[in-house]
Design an enzyme around this catalytic site. Structure first.
Site, short mmCIF file in Angstrom:
data_model
loop_
_atom_site.label_atom_id
_atom_site.label_comp_id
_atom_site.label_asym_id
_atom_site.label_seq_id
_atom_site.Cartn_x
_atom_site.Cartn_y
_atom_site.Cartn_z
N LYS A 52 1.46 0.99 1.77
CA LYS A 52 2.06 1.35 3.06
C LYS A 52 3.51 0.89 3.13
O LYS A 52 4.41 1.67 3.49
CB LYS A 52 1.26 0.72 4.21
CG LYS A 52 1.79 1.07 5.59
CD LYS A 52 0.99 0.39 6.69
CE LYS A 52 1.37 -1.07 6.81
NZ LYS A 52 0.76 -1.71 8.02
N ASP A 66 -0.46 3.81 8.25
CA ASP A 66 -0.74 2.64 9.09
C ASP A 66 -1.93 2.96 9.99
O ASP A 66 -2.56 4.01 9.87
CB ASP A 66 0.50 2.24 9.89
CG ASP A 66 0.85 3.26 10.97
OD1 ASP A 66 0.25 4.36 10.97
OD2 ASP A 66 1.72 2.96 11.80
#
Length: 204
Positions: free
Chosen positions: A114, A132
């Site tokens: 991420k 996310d």
């Protein structure tokens, strides 16, 4: 593509909600943002940079001093340790610069897929999918993925659906939409959602 078009119209200026002017500062903020709000991180990092204004200074800083400043972000000890080690790697192996290759970013302490994707998209303008919690929740509700919770699996599924040049901005818009409309802690505000006509509204 219709979802991308509608979100683009609704949030034309959506961008990263972490404040930064340099790539290494985004690295720090992303690590601090784990289990912490971006708003809190943005309040804390100016104090950190006032004391340690560049990569070298932060690399040389005692971990205990970093921890004392970042403690309000939670998990202060592990975050301080990761930040310290990460800055040392940037100083010693990359000439003080953040690498622009995905696999090199993943080698940095505290940097997962991420975070690496966020750096790739926001700093270097390269294709990126940032999975996310907002992204994972929304794409499941919309029916773009089928009850997939694992971030990497969601990322891989979205690479097949989202044009590479749209990925980074698409994920930023999901964050904005997830905070304002398709919320986590309350019932989604479907009545005022720009995606109402095309969303599958999966109950997840």
């Amino acid at each position: 593509m219709e979802i991308i078009r509608l979100l683009k119209a609704e949030y034309p200026d959506a961008d990263c909600t972490l404040d930064y002017e340099e790539a290494w500062k985004l690295l720090v903020s992303v690590r601090l943002a784990a289990q912490c709000t971006d708003e809190r991180v943005n309040q804390i990092v100016p104090k950190l940079y006032a004391k340690f204004p560049d990569v070298a200074a932060l690399a040389d800083a005692p971990v205990e001093e970093i921890e004392a400043i970042v403690k309000p972000c939670g998990l202060g000890r592990s975050k301080a340790r990761d930040i310290s080690t990460c800055m040392k790697m940037l100083r010693d192996e990359y000439g003080g610069r953040v690498p622009d290759e995905f696999e090199q970013l993943l080698k940095l302490p505290g940097v997962g897929r991420k975070s690496a994707n966020l750096i790739m998209g926001d700093v270097f303008g390269k294709p990126a999918i940032v999975t996310d919690t907002h992204c994972i929740r929304l794409v499941n509700r919309m029916g773009l993925v089928d009850h997939i919770r694992e971030p990497k699996k969601v990322e891989m599924a979205l690479w097949k659906l989202v044009p590479p040049e749209e990925g980074s901005d698409f994920c930023h818009r999901l964050v904005w939409h997830g905070r304002a409309v398709c919320t986590a802690r309350t019932k989604p505000y479907c009545d005022k959602c720009c995606l109402n006509a095309v969303c599958e509204k999966v109950d997840v």
